[in-house]
Write an enzyme that holds these catalytic residues in place. Structure first.
Site, PDB file in Angstrom:
ATOM      1  N   HIS A   1     -36.578  -3.081   7.576  1.00 30.48           N
ATOM      2  CA  HIS A   1     -35.447  -2.610   8.383  1.00 30.48           C
ATOM      3  C   HIS A   1     -35.232  -1.318   8.791  1.00 30.48           C
ATOM      4  CE1 HIS A   1     -32.301  -1.317   5.447  1.00 30.48           C
ATOM      5  NE2 HIS A   1     -33.011  -2.028   4.861  1.00 30.48           N
TER       6      HIS A   1
ATOM      7  N   HIS B   1     -50.502   5.231  11.053  1.00 30.76           N
ATOM      8  CA  HIS B   1     -51.361   3.965  10.499  1.00 30.76           C
ATOM      9  C   HIS B   1     -50.924   3.674   9.160  1.00 30.76           C
ATOM     10  CE1 HIS B   1     -55.418   2.363   8.800  1.00 30.76           C
ATOM     11  NE2 HIS B   1     -54.601   1.420   8.799  1.00 30.76           N
TER      12      HIS B   1
HETATM   13  C1  LIG Z   1     -55.990  10.692  -1.036  1.00 30.27           C
HETATM   14  C2  LIG Z   1     -57.428  10.804  -0.599  1.00 30.27           C
HETATM   15  C3  LIG Z   1     -57.340  10.983   1.027  1.00 30.27           C
HETATM   16  C4  LIG Z   1     -58.311  11.856  -1.297  1.00 30.27           C
HETATM   17  O1  LIG Z   1     -59.276  11.964  -0.474  1.00 30.27           O
HETATM   18  P1  LIG Z   1     -60.486  13.161  -0.903  1.00 30.27           P
HETATM   19  O2  LIG Z   1     -59.877  14.452  -0.437  1.00 30.27           O
HETATM   20  O3  LIG Z   1     -61.838  12.741  -0.458  1.00 30.27           O
HETATM   21  O4  LIG Z   1     -60.353  13.400  -2.429  1.00 30.27           O
HETATM   22  P2  LIG Z   1     -61.178  13.081  -3.630  1.00 30.27           P
HETATM   23  O5  LIG Z   1     -61.873  11.888  -3.566  1.00 30.27           O
HETATM   24  O6  LIG Z   1     -62.367  14.143  -3.689  1.00 30.27           O
HETATM   25  O7  LIG Z   1     -60.294  13.142  -4.927  1.00 30.27           O
HETATM   26  C5  LIG Z   1     -59.726  14.327  -5.169  1.00 30.27           C
HETATM   27  C6  LIG Z   1     -59.082  14.008  -6.474  1.00 30.27           C
HETATM   28  O8  LIG Z   1     -57.793  13.351  -6.390  1.00 30.27           O
HETATM   29  C7  LIG Z   1     -57.901  11.949  -7.009  1.00 30.27           C
HETATM   30  N1  LIG Z   1     -57.506  11.091  -6.048  1.00 30.27           N
HETATM   31  C8  LIG Z   1     -58.086  10.765  -4.915  1.00 30.27           C
HETATM   32  N2  LIG Z   1     -57.434   9.545  -4.297  1.00 30.27           N
HETATM   33  C9  LIG Z   1     -56.358   9.389  -5.140  1.00 30.27           C
HETATM   34  C10 LIG Z   1     -55.514   8.534  -4.842  1.00 30.27           C
HETATM   35  N3  LIG Z   1     -55.056   7.704  -4.062  1.00 30.27           N
HETATM   36  N4  LIG Z   1     -54.673   8.527  -5.926  1.00 30.27           N
HETATM   37  C11 LIG Z   1     -54.646   8.937  -7.095  1.00 30.27           C
HETATM   38  N5  LIG Z   1     -55.598  10.047  -7.325  1.00 30.27           N
HETATM   39  C12 LIG Z   1     -56.442  10.146  -6.310  1.00 30.27           C
HETATM   40  C13 LIG Z   1     -59.343  11.880  -7.285  1.00 30.27           C
HETATM   41  O9  LIG Z   1     -59.748  11.261  -8.627  1.00 30.27           O
HETATM   42  C14 LIG Z   1     -59.849  13.252  -7.719  1.00 30.27           C
HETATM   43  O10 LIG Z   1     -59.335  13.827  -8.721  1.00 30.27           O
HETATM   44  P3  LIG Z   1     -60.142  14.730  -9.751  1.00 30.27           P
HETATM   45  O11 LIG Z   1     -60.472  15.891  -9.061  1.00 30.27           O
HETATM   46  O12 LIG Z   1     -59.418  14.882 -11.038  1.00 30.27           O
HETATM   47  O13 LIG Z   1     -61.686  13.871  -9.852  1.00 30.27           O
HETATM   48  C15 LIG Z   1     -58.219   9.236  -0.636  1.00 30.27           C
HETATM   49  O14 LIG Z   1     -58.763   8.989  -2.027  1.00 30.27           O
HETATM   50  C16 LIG Z   1     -57.150   8.268  -0.274  1.00 30.27           C
HETATM   51  O15 LIG Z   1     -56.506   7.740  -1.000  1.00 30.27           O
HETATM   52  N6  LIG Z   1     -57.443   7.792   1.010  1.00 30.27           N
HETATM   53  C17 LIG Z   1     -56.611   6.605   1.559  1.00 30.27           C
HETATM   54  C18 LIG Z   1     -57.740   5.486   1.851  1.00 30.27           C
HETATM   55  C19 LIG Z   1     -57.046   4.211   2.572  1.00 30.27           C
HETATM   56  O16 LIG Z   1     -55.990   3.988   2.239  1.00 30.27           O
HETATM   57  N7  LIG Z   1     -57.950   3.684   3.459  1.00 30.27           N
HETATM   58  C20 LIG Z   1     -57.454   2.535   4.079  1.00 30.27           C
HETATM   59  C21 LIG Z   1     -58.383   2.226   5.060  1.00 30.27           C
HETATM   60  S1  LIG Z   1     -57.596   0.763   6.009  1.00 30.27           S
END
Ligand SMILES: CC(C)(COP(=O)(O)OP(=O)(O)OC[C@H]1O[C@@H](n2cnc3c(N)ncnc32)[C@H](O)[C@@H]1OP(=O)(O)O)[C@@H](O)C(=O)NCCC(=O)NCCS
Length: 214
Positions: free
Chosen positions: A141, A150
């Site tokens: 709400h 998104h």
């Molecule tokens: C947060 C996010 C954008 C980071 O992506 P990125 O910039 O490529 O980062 P990386 O994968 O290189 O990760 C960097 C660090 O953050 C950590 N990390 C990444 N995503 C995380 C998350 N969601 N929660 C906790 N830690 C996360 C990784 O383990 C890594 O840690 P490290 O350096 O200790 O190894 C991505 O992981 C994410 O969560 N994207 C959302 C995806 C989604 O919801 N998709 C839906 C599609 S409909």
């Protein structure tokens, strides 16, 4: 501006995986004659069971042939940019709600937005234009979602949350009531947001904190 929920022919811009889910949602909502447009045409000629008819310019040239048009691009900035261009060109912008989603009649859903199966939008919510409320997400709400937001599958926004333009709430994230999330901010998958987040950051974890990229 026209707001359509169903019609006979629908053009979707962006023939991606997200586009396929949008097409499937539109089909379930009663649209037929669904066709894609994508700049990868002619290399790309189909997206699942649906035809790709041309690139984006071809869509602009044939706008009048469709009862509804919607941008089915996952990237928030690109989706909003194309949406605004289509709106300015006078396209009949569709709004698509899966028949198994709940959108309160006492909420507002902007043109170009799509609500996937299992999603819930509760009373008093105001959803902008070109927003995605994805599979099984909930927007409670009085939430206010800016244009081009998104809310990913399974993410939950408690009551009174404000999400700025173009922000992306990652899959399975939860946001506490009354929180404000800045424009363009990305909330990582599974995060729990318990404090306001500024614009333009990526925040992860429980509690969610901006990702340190240095
Ligand atoms: C947060 C996010 C954008 C980071 O992506 P990125 O910039 O490529 O980062 P990386 O994968 O290189 O990760 C960097 C660090 O953050 C950590 N990390 C990444 N995503 C995380 C998350 N969601 N929660 C906790 N830690 C996360 C990784 O383990 C890594 O840690 P490290 O350096 O200790 O190894 C991505 O992981 C994410 O969560 N994207 C959302 C995806 C989604 O919801 N998709 C839906 C599609 S409909």
């Amino acid at each position: 501006m026209p707001r359509l929920t169903r019609g006979s022919s629908l053009a979707l811009l962006g023939a991606s995986g997200h586009g396929r889910v949008v097409a499937d949602t539109a089909h379930a909502a009663g649209w037929s004659g669904i066709a894609f447009f994508d700049d990868r045409f002619p290399a790309l000629r189909a997206n699942g069971p649906w035809e790709v008819r041309g690139g984006s310019e071809a869509l602009f040239e044939t706008l009048g042939a469709y009862d509804g048009v919607l941008v089915a691009i996952g990237d928030n900035a690109a989706r909003l940019r194309h949406h605004l261009r289509l709106r300015e060109a006078g396209a009949l912008i569709a709004t698509i709600v899966h028949p198994r989603a709940w959108v309160s009649p006492h909420s507002r859903l902007g043109p170009g937005s799509v609500v996937m199966a299992g999603a819930m939008i509760n009373i008093g919510a105001e959803i902008g234009e070109a927003v995605i409320v994805n599979t099984s997400a909930s927007v409670d709400h009085d939430c206010v979602l800016g244009d081009g937001v998104h809310v990913s599958p399974g993410a939950h926004l408690a009551g009174g949350v404000t999400v700025g333009e173009g922000a992306w709430i990652g899959i399975g994230a939860s946001v506490r009531h009354g929180i404000r999330i800045g424009a363009g901010t990305l909330v990582g998958a599974g995060a729990a947001v318990v404090r306001d987040l500024p614009p333009g950051v990526t925040a992860i974890g429980c509690p969610a904190r901006p990702l340190n990229r240095t």
